[in-house]
Design a protein around this motif. Structure first.
Motif, PDB file in Angstrom:
ATOM      1  N   ILE A  38      -2.484  -5.700  -3.707  1.00 45.12           N
ATOM      2  CA  ILE A  38      -2.160  -4.362  -3.201  1.00 45.12           C
ATOM      3  C   ILE A  38      -1.571  -4.450  -1.798  1.00 45.12           C
ATOM      4  O   ILE A  38      -0.547  -3.821  -1.505  1.00 45.12           O
ATOM      5  N   ALA A  41       1.947  -5.935  -2.201  1.00 39.53           N
ATOM      6  CA  ALA A  41       2.878  -5.053  -2.910  1.00 39.53           C
ATOM      7  C   ALA A  41       3.275  -3.848  -2.062  1.00 39.53           C
ATOM      8  O   ALA A  41       4.410  -3.376  -2.128  1.00 39.53           O
ATOM      9  N   CYS A  42       2.338  -3.349  -1.258  1.00 42.01           N
ATOM     10  CA  CYS A  42       2.581  -2.143  -0.452  1.00 42.01           C
ATOM     11  C   CYS A  42       2.928  -2.459   0.992  1.00 42.01           C
ATOM     12  O   CYS A  42       3.097  -1.543   1.804  1.00 42.01           O
ATOM     13  N   ASN A  43       3.020  -3.752   1.304  1.00 41.28           N
ATOM     14  CA  ASN A  43       3.402  -4.190   2.639  1.00 41.28           C
ATOM     15  C   ASN A  43       2.505  -3.567   3.713  1.00 41.28           C
ATOM     16  O   ASN A  43       2.987  -3.055   4.720  1.00 41.28           O
ATOM     17  N   LYS A  44       1.198  -3.606   3.461  1.00 40.73           N
ATOM     18  CA  LYS A  44       0.219  -3.060   4.410  1.00 40.73           C
ATOM     19  C   LYS A  44      -0.172  -4.143   5.410  1.00 40.73           C
ATOM     20  O   LYS A  44      -0.254  -5.316   5.066  1.00 40.73           O
ATOM     21  N   VAL A  58      -6.045   5.921  -2.776  1.00 38.84           N
ATOM     22  CA  VAL A  58      -4.850   6.773  -2.782  1.00 38.84           C
ATOM     23  C   VAL A  58      -5.129   8.082  -2.072  1.00 38.84           C
ATOM     24  O   VAL A  58      -6.188   8.680  -2.240  1.00 38.84           O
ATOM     25  N   LEU A  66      -2.603   5.066   0.278  1.00 39.91           N
ATOM     26  CA  LEU A  66      -1.495   4.794  -0.639  1.00 39.91           C
ATOM     27  C   LEU A  66      -0.891   6.113  -1.111  1.00 39.91           C
ATOM     28  O   LEU A  66      -1.612   7.064  -1.390  1.00 39.91           O
ATOM     29  N   ASP A  67       0.431   6.136  -1.205  1.00 37.76           N
ATOM     30  CA  ASP A  67       1.120   7.312  -1.734  1.00 37.76           C
ATOM     31  C   ASP A  67       1.691   6.981  -3.103  1.00 37.76           C
ATOM     32  O   ASP A  67       1.461   5.894  -3.633  1.00 37.76           O
ATOM     33  N   ASP A  70       3.656   3.775  -3.289  1.00 35.28           N
ATOM     34  CA  ASP A  70       2.758   2.615  -3.271  1.00 35.28           C
ATOM     35  C   ASP A  70       2.134   2.378  -4.639  1.00 35.28           C
ATOM     36  O   ASP A  70       2.042   1.234  -5.101  1.00 35.28           O
ATOM     37  N   GLN A  73       4.603   0.718  -6.766  1.00 30.73           N
ATOM     38  CA  GLN A  73       4.747  -0.697  -6.399  1.00 30.73           C
ATOM     39  C   GLN A  73       3.558  -1.517  -6.908  1.00 30.73           C
ATOM     40  O   GLN A  73       3.740  -2.636  -7.390  1.00 30.73           O
ATOM     41  N   VAL A  74       2.362  -0.966  -6.823  1.00 33.42           N
ATOM     42  CA  VAL A  74       1.179  -1.658  -7.347  1.00 33.42           C
ATOM     43  C   VAL A  74       1.292  -1.800  -8.858  1.00 33.42           C
ATOM     44  O   VAL A  74       0.980  -2.855  -9.417  1.00 33.42           O
TER      45      VAL A  74
END
Length: 109
Positions: A38, A41-44, A58, A66-67, A70, A73-74
């Motif tokens: 996660i 994938a979400c570049n956090k 979320v 996460l929106d 995101d 992307q996940v």
């Protein structure tokens, strides 16, 4: 007696006991793997280990905030990594509720 043992062993069908795999929420390594997926994938910009297993994932005010992008992307990452797909937004809300929920979706009991 060894010959008699071999005869009995040859005529007895072999049974292999399969122990059920623990559900995903009971596997700490698997959950950490999901957290890494996660974050990547979400570049956090946070340590995967800092995400709690029951943290909300979320929405505004959630652990990762996460929106919908995101979640998409996940979903792509899950499809590539585990060959599972979240079908719609209703399922996404249920499955992406927490790491434990996601882990059990991918690896049910």
């Amino acid at each position: 007696f060894p010959a008699a043992h071999a005869l009995v062993a040859a005529s007895t069908p072999l049974t292999i006991e399969r122990y059920p795999m623990a559900s995903g929420s009971h596997d700490p390594e698997f959950k950490l793997e999901l957290k890494r997926l996660i974050v990547q994938a979400c570049n956090k910009d946070l340590a995967p280990g800092s995400i709690g297993d029951d943290d909300t994932l979320v929405g505004f005010g959630s652990a990762l905030a996460l929106d919908s992008l995101d979640v998409l992307q996940v979903n792509v990452a899950l499809t590539k990594q585990y060959n599972v797909r979240i079908q719609d937004s209703k399922q996404a809300r249920r499955v992406m509720k927490s790491i434990n929920a996601l882990a059990d979706f991918i690896r049910p009991a």
